[in-house]
Scaffold this active site. Structure first.
Site, PDB file in Angstrom:
ATOM      1  CG  HIS A  38      -0.329   0.416   2.499  1.00 33.52           C
ATOM      2  ND1 HIS A  38      -0.907   1.310   3.357  1.00 33.52           N
ATOM      3  CD2 HIS A  38       0.827   0.044   3.077  1.00 33.52           C
ATOM      4  CE1 HIS A  38      -0.137   1.493   4.412  1.00 33.52           C
ATOM      5  NE2 HIS A  38       0.927   0.712   4.274  1.00 33.52           N
TER       6      HIS A  38
ATOM      7  CB  CYS B 245       3.000   3.029   5.747  1.00 35.90           C
ATOM      8  SG  CYS B 245       3.044   1.450   6.624  1.00 35.90           S
TER       9      CYS B 245
ATOM     10  CD  GLN C 118      -6.662   1.583  10.744  1.00 38.29           C
ATOM     11  OE1 GLN C 118      -7.346   2.611  10.785  1.00 38.29           O
ATOM     12  NE2 GLN C 118      -5.377   1.596  10.424  1.00 38.29           N
TER      13      GLN C 118
ATOM     14  CB  SER D  58      -3.631   4.917   8.998  1.00 37.75           C
ATOM     15  OG  SER D  58      -3.638   3.964  10.049  1.00 37.75           O
TER      16      SER D  58
ATOM     17  CG  HIS E 284      -4.529   3.208   3.250  1.00 41.65           C
ATOM     18  ND1 HIS E 284      -3.483   2.697   3.997  1.00 41.65           N
ATOM     19  CD2 HIS E 284      -5.420   3.706   4.166  1.00 41.65           C
ATOM     20  CE1 HIS E 284      -3.730   2.884   5.297  1.00 41.65           C
ATOM     21  NE2 HIS E 284      -4.888   3.483   5.424  1.00 41.65           N
TER      22      HIS E 284
HETATM   23  N1  LIG Z   1       0.861  -7.066   9.412  1.00 43.97           N
HETATM   24  C1  LIG Z   1       0.278  -6.563  10.520  1.00 43.97           C
HETATM   25  N2  LIG Z   1      -0.685  -7.220  11.136  1.00 43.97           N
HETATM   26  N3  LIG Z   1       0.779  -5.391  11.012  1.00 43.97           N
HETATM   27  C2  LIG Z   1       0.020  -4.596  11.966  1.00 43.97           C
HETATM   28  C3  LIG Z   1      -0.882  -3.681  11.184  1.00 43.97           C
HETATM   29  C4  LIG Z   1      -1.753  -2.893  12.135  1.00 43.97           C
HETATM   30  C5  LIG Z   1      -2.979  -2.384  11.372  1.00 43.97           C
HETATM   31  N4  LIG Z   1      -2.598  -1.327  10.439  1.00 43.97           N
HETATM   32  C6  LIG Z   1      -3.505  -0.925   9.523  1.00 43.97           C
HETATM   33  O1  LIG Z   1      -4.641  -1.341   9.484  1.00 43.97           O
HETATM   34  C7  LIG Z   1      -3.047   0.085   8.485  1.00 43.97           C
HETATM   35  C8  LIG Z   1      -3.235  -0.508   7.092  1.00 43.97           C
HETATM   36  C9  LIG Z   1      -1.881  -1.063   6.700  1.00 43.97           C
HETATM   37  C10 LIG Z   1      -0.833  -0.321   7.521  1.00 43.97           C
HETATM   38  C11 LIG Z   1      -1.610   0.410   8.559  1.00 43.97           C
HETATM   39  C12 LIG Z   1      -1.181   1.324   9.480  1.00 43.97           C
HETATM   40  C13 LIG Z   1       0.209   1.711   9.821  1.00 43.97           C
HETATM   41  C14 LIG Z   1       0.554   3.155   9.432  1.00 43.97           C
HETATM   42  O2  LIG Z   1      -0.407   3.991   9.984  1.00 43.97           O
HETATM   43  P1  LIG Z   1      -0.413   4.376  11.572  1.00 43.97           P
HETATM   44  O3  LIG Z   1      -0.400   3.075  12.349  1.00 43.97           O
HETATM   45  O4  LIG Z   1       0.791   5.248  11.836  1.00 43.97           O
HETATM   46  O5  LIG Z   1      -1.710   5.129  11.700  1.00 43.97           O
HETATM   47  N5  LIG Z   1       1.225   0.861   9.411  1.00 43.97           N
HETATM   48  C15 LIG Z   1       1.413  -0.263  10.108  1.00 43.97           C
HETATM   49  O6  LIG Z   1       0.610  -0.726  10.887  1.00 43.97           O
HETATM   50  C16 LIG Z   1       2.734  -0.958   9.838  1.00 43.97           C
HETATM   51  N6  LIG Z   1       3.126  -1.731  11.012  1.00 43.97           N
HETATM   52  C17 LIG Z   1       2.530  -1.876   8.671  1.00 43.97           C
HETATM   53  C18 LIG Z   1       3.789  -2.602   8.309  1.00 43.97           C
HETATM   54  C19 LIG Z   1       4.998  -1.901   8.189  1.00 43.97           C
HETATM   55  C20 LIG Z   1       6.143  -2.601   7.813  1.00 43.97           C
HETATM   56  C21 LIG Z   1       6.088  -3.965   7.554  1.00 43.97           C
HETATM   57  C22 LIG Z   1       4.882  -4.653   7.670  1.00 43.97           C
HETATM   58  C23 LIG Z   1       3.728  -3.967   8.060  1.00 43.97           C
HETATM   59  C24 LIG Z   1      -4.008  -1.886  12.336  1.00 43.97           C
HETATM   60  N7  LIG Z   1      -4.912  -2.785  12.733  1.00 43.97           N
HETATM   61  O7  LIG Z   1      -3.989  -0.729  12.687  1.00 43.97           O
END
Ligand SMILES: N=C(N)NCCC[C@H](NC(=O)[C@@H]1CCC/C1=C\[C@H](COP(=O)(O)O)NC(=O)[C@@H](N)Cc1ccccc1)C(N)=O
Length: 173
Positions: free
Chosen positions: A69, A123, A141, A164, A167
């Site tokens: 994304h 991100c 989310q 966040s 996207h």
């Molecule tokens: N693989 C998983 N399970 N990792 C946990 C994801 C948590 C999830 N995140 C989201 O839904 C959004 C959509 C994608 C990225 C994201 C948000 C944020 C950026 O937004 P912010 O939190 O500052 O608001 N990036 C992340 O989380 C990063 N760790 C994603 C990542 C980064 C590097 C490698 C792999 C994954 C949530 N339930 O909040």
């Protein structure tokens, strides 16, 4: 079969079989020398189904997908900062203009989502061209999950809004 003392185990993290010798406490990815690969193939077919129920080739964990994304945050994002900008002050409208510009450039074939993510995604996955790895239901989310699971492999979403930010999502597997 395997030479005495060897057994096949399964690495969940890589979703791949590996070879383990309990006497010598050795583990390795390749079959040990002296393995009768013909018989081993039958063993693998029986024990490590080469295709999961979904019919995907081995390597896609059951019920999960992989997506990349590009995230453009704004001042109302739940965490209005990123590796790119210590304090993100753009409005959601400005973020929308930006991400629509990205969407047009990707759709025109001028560039790819992963390339743009490297420089422009708010991100931390930017350094991996936006690749989020494998995820299943409940990890992301809801709006993000619904959009990502609704894509065919290789397809890109329209602008998806979550707490966040905004996207663009491309399904990889
Ligand atoms: N693989 C998983 N399970 N990792 C946990 C994801 C948590 C999830 N995140 C989201 O839904 C959004 C959509 C994608 C990225 C994201 C948000 C944020 C950026 O937004 P912010 O939190 O500052 O608001 N990036 C992340 O989380 C990063 N760790 C994603 C990542 C980064 C590097 C490698 C792999 C994954 C949530 N339930 O909040």
């Amino acid at each position: 079969g395997l030479p005495p003392g060897w057994e096949v185990r399964h690495s969940n993290s890589k979703n791949l079989p590996y070879y383990f010798n309990s006497n010598e406490k050795v583990s390795r990815w390749e079959p040990p020398s002296g393995t009768d690969t013909e018989k081993l193939k039958h063993y693998m077919a029986a024990h490590h189904s080469a295709t999961s129920r979904s019919g995907a080739a081995v390597g896609v964990p059951e019920g999960k997908i992989r997506a990349a994304h590009l995230l453009v945050k704004h001042r109302d994002s739940r965490r209005p900062k990123s590796w790119r900008e210590n304090e993100i002050t753009r409005s959601k409208e400005e973020a929308y203009e930006i991400i629509r510009g990205h969407e047009k450039r990707i759709k025109s074939g001028e560039t790819a989502l992963g390339e743009l993510a490297l420089t422009d995604s708010d991100c931390s996955s930017a350094r991996k061209r936006g690749d989020l790895g494998y995820f299943g239901h409940g990890d992301m989310q809801k709006e993000f999950e619904d959009a990502a699971f609704g894509l065919q492999v290789g397809e890109m979403s329209g602008v998806v809004e979550t707490a966040s930010g905004l996207h663009l999502i491309e399904r990889l597997e």
